[in-house]
Design a protein around this motif. Structure first.
Motif, short mmCIF file in Angstrom:
data_model
loop_
_atom_site.label_atom_id
_atom_site.label_comp_id
_atom_site.label_asym_id
_atom_site.label_seq_id
_atom_site.Cartn_x
_atom_site.Cartn_y
_atom_site.Cartn_z
N ARG A 1 -35.76 -29.04 4.68
CA ARG A 1 -35.30 -29.39 6.02
C ARG A 1 -34.25 -30.50 5.96
N ASN B 1 -29.32 -15.38 8.13
CA ASN B 1 -30.51 -16.14 7.73
C ASN B 1 -30.99 -15.76 6.33
N GLY C 1 -36.73 -17.60 11.98
CA GLY C 1 -36.35 -18.75 12.79
C GLY C 1 -34.86 -18.84 13.06
N ARG C 2 -34.51 -19.75 13.98
CA ARG C 2 -33.12 -19.87 14.41
C ARG C 2 -32.43 -21.10 13.83
N THR C 3 -33.09 -21.77 12.88
CA THR C 3 -32.54 -23.02 12.36
C THR C 3 -32.24 -22.94 10.87
N SER D 1 -29.58 -22.63 9.20
CA SER D 1 -28.45 -23.45 8.75
C SER D 1 -28.79 -24.94 8.68
N SER D 2 -29.98 -25.32 9.10
CA SER D 2 -30.44 -26.71 9.01
C SER D 2 -31.19 -26.99 7.71
N TYR D 3 -31.31 -25.99 6.86
CA TYR D 3 -32.08 -26.12 5.62
C TYR D 3 -31.20 -25.93 4.40
N ASN E 1 -25.45 -17.68 6.69
CA ASN E 1 -26.22 -18.29 7.78
C ASN E 1 -26.33 -17.37 8.99
N VAL F 1 -40.81 -22.26 9.00
CA VAL F 1 -39.90 -21.27 8.43
C VAL F 1 -40.69 -20.38 7.48
#
Length: 124
Positions: free
Chosen positions: A100, A77, A26-28, A30-32, A74, A2
């Motif tokens: 993470r 981002n 990045g596409r993740t 919402s995972s952080y 989100n 990221v």
């Protein structure tokens, strides 16, 4: 991986406002869990605020409660730090950080990725 890029810093008079942004690659996103930290000249970096994955829960350092507000979008981002009623002691380089998974934290070592920082200067 990221990448985080802060923006929105600048020079403001005491009592004024600024909004910092931190854009994540990045596409993740919402995972952080996300956090904001700051480092004043000659001082160690300190925790400012943090927010959970969905944005439903936040946590603040006592020194900024009621004046600074962390939020996130989100879909964009991006995490924000709305700074109101600024004081000269808020002068610092402000960093955003990503952790993470898991819960948010005030502990630096738990964060996996850091931005390059943005300077905030509050004049008296």
């Amino acid at each position: 991986q990221v990448q985080l890029v802060e923006s929105g810093g600048g020079l403001v008079q005491a009592g004024g406002s600024l909004r910092l942004s931190c854009a994540a690659s990045g596409r993740t996103f919402s995972s952080y869990a996300m956090g904001w930290f700051r480092q004043a000249p000659g001082k160690e970096r300190e925790f400012v605020a943090a927010i959970n994955l969905s944005g439903s829960s936040t946590y603040y350092a006592d020194s900024v409660k009621g004046r600074l507000t962390i939020s996130r979008d989100n879909a964009k981002n991006t995490v924000y730090l709305q700074m109101n009623s600024l004081k000269p002691e808020d002068t610092a380089v402000y960093y955003c950080a990503a952790r993470r998974g898991g819960y948010y934290s005030s502990a630096e070592y738990l964060y996996d990725y850091w931005g390059q920082g943005t300077q905030v200067t509050v004049s008296s």
